[in-house]
Design a protein around this motif. Structure first.
Motif, short mmCIF file in Angstrom:
data_model
loop_
_atom_site.label_atom_id
_atom_site.label_comp_id
_atom_site.label_asym_id
_atom_site.label_seq_id
_atom_site.Cartn_x
_atom_site.Cartn_y
_atom_site.Cartn_z
N PHE A 24 0.84 -1.21 0.00
CA PHE A 24 0.00 0.00 0.00
C PHE A 24 0.87 1.26 0.00
N PRO A 25 1.58 1.53 -1.10
CA PRO A 25 2.54 2.65 -1.10
C PRO A 25 1.89 4.01 -0.85
N ASN A 26 0.73 4.27 -1.40
CA ASN A 26 0.11 5.59 -1.22
C ASN A 26 -0.37 5.80 0.22
N ALA A 27 -0.96 4.76 0.80
CA ALA A 27 -1.43 4.87 2.19
C ALA A 27 -0.24 5.06 3.13
N MET A 28 0.83 4.35 2.89
CA MET A 28 2.02 4.49 3.74
C MET A 28 2.67 5.86 3.56
N LYS A 29 2.63 6.37 2.35
CA LYS A 29 3.18 7.72 2.12
C LYS A 29 2.39 8.73 2.94
N ARG A 30 1.05 8.62 2.92
CA ARG A 30 0.23 9.54 3.72
C ARG A 30 0.54 9.38 5.21
N TYR A 31 0.70 8.14 5.67
CA TYR A 31 1.01 7.89 7.08
C TYR A 31 2.37 8.49 7.45
N ILE A 32 3.36 8.28 6.62
CA ILE A 32 4.70 8.80 6.91
C ILE A 32 4.70 10.33 6.87
N LEU A 33 3.93 10.91 5.93
CA LEU A 33 3.83 12.38 5.88
C LEU A 33 3.17 12.92 7.15
N LYS A 34 2.20 12.19 7.69
CA LYS A 34 1.59 12.61 8.96
C LYS A 34 2.61 12.57 10.09
N LEU A 35 3.47 11.55 10.07
CA LEU A 35 4.55 11.51 11.06
C LEU A 35 5.47 12.71 10.89
N GLY A 36 5.74 13.08 9.64
CA GLY A 36 6.57 14.24 9.35
C GLY A 36 5.96 15.53 9.86
N GLU A 37 4.62 15.62 9.82
CA GLU A 37 3.94 16.81 10.36
C GLU A 37 4.15 16.92 11.86
N LYS A 38 4.03 15.79 12.55
CA LYS A 38 4.20 15.80 14.01
C LYS A 38 5.60 16.25 14.41
N SER A 39 6.60 15.82 13.65
CA SER A 39 7.98 16.17 13.98
C SER A 39 8.41 17.46 13.28
N ARG A 40 7.52 18.04 12.48
CA ARG A 40 7.77 19.27 11.72
C ARG A 40 8.85 19.08 10.67
N MET A 41 9.08 17.82 10.29
CA MET A 41 10.11 17.50 9.31
C MET A 41 9.75 18.04 7.92
N ASN A 42 8.46 18.07 7.61
CA ASN A 42 8.06 18.47 6.26
C ASN A 42 7.82 19.97 6.13
N GLU A 43 8.22 20.77 7.10
CA GLU A 43 8.10 22.22 7.00
C GLU A 43 9.21 22.83 6.15
N ASN A 44 10.29 22.10 5.97
CA ASN A 44 11.39 22.59 5.16
C ASN A 44 11.11 22.24 3.70
N PRO A 45 10.91 23.26 2.83
CA PRO A 45 10.56 22.98 1.43
C PRO A 45 11.68 22.27 0.66
N LYS A 46 12.92 22.36 1.13
CA LYS A 46 14.03 21.70 0.44
C LYS A 46 14.19 20.24 0.88
N PHE A 47 13.37 19.81 1.82
CA PHE A 47 13.49 18.47 2.38
C PHE A 47 12.19 17.74 2.09
N SER A 48 12.05 17.21 0.89
CA SER A 48 10.80 16.61 0.45
C SER A 48 10.70 15.15 0.88
N TYR A 49 9.51 14.61 0.76
CA TYR A 49 9.26 13.22 1.12
C TYR A 49 10.19 12.28 0.38
N GLU A 50 10.48 12.58 -0.85
CA GLU A 50 11.36 11.72 -1.66
C GLU A 50 12.76 11.62 -1.06
#
Length: 116
Positions: A24-50
């Motif tokens: 389930f790659p798409n569901a896991m991507k959404r889950y991991i992105l939610k984890l990134g929100e909690k840790s504020r990891m995805n607030e940096n635009p130069k640090f993408s999910y990829e």
């Protein structure tokens, strides 16, 4: 015994996580992105999910989590028990251990504070 239990738990989590990423790659991507929100990891635009998403549940991830969890076993303090010899960093960036600063039978005083 604690290290073996941690090894089994983390290994099981990594195997399940990796399996879910394949199935389930798409569901896991959404889950991991939610984890990134909690840790504020995805607030940096130069640090993408990829950049960091695919590293979840990898062998390096397994080794890193094991290292952190095993290290935390050494850092637990219990009332009435000897203090752990916790790693610390000096002002000069040198890695030492807490007991390195003890002298004879003098008490060791730790002072924690903030400059903000």
């Amino acid at each position: 015994l604690q290290k073996i239990l941690i090894l089994l738990h983390v290994t099981a989590c990594v195997v399940v996580g990796k399996t879910l990423m394949v199935l389930f790659p798409n569901a896991m991507k959404r889950y991991i992105l939610k984890l990134g929100e909690k840790s504020r990891m995805n607030e940096n635009p130069k640090f993408s999910y990829e950049n960091w998403g695919p590293t979840f549940f990898s062998f390096k991830y397994l080794l890193f989590v094991l290292k952190v969890k095993w290290k935390r076993l050494e850092d637990e303090a219990y009332e009435g028990q000897p203090a752990p010899n916790t790693p610390v960093v000096t002002f000069h960036g040198e890695a030492r251990h807490l007991f390195d600063f003890m002298r004879d039978n003098r008490p060791l005083i730790l002072n924690f504070g903030s400059c903000t």
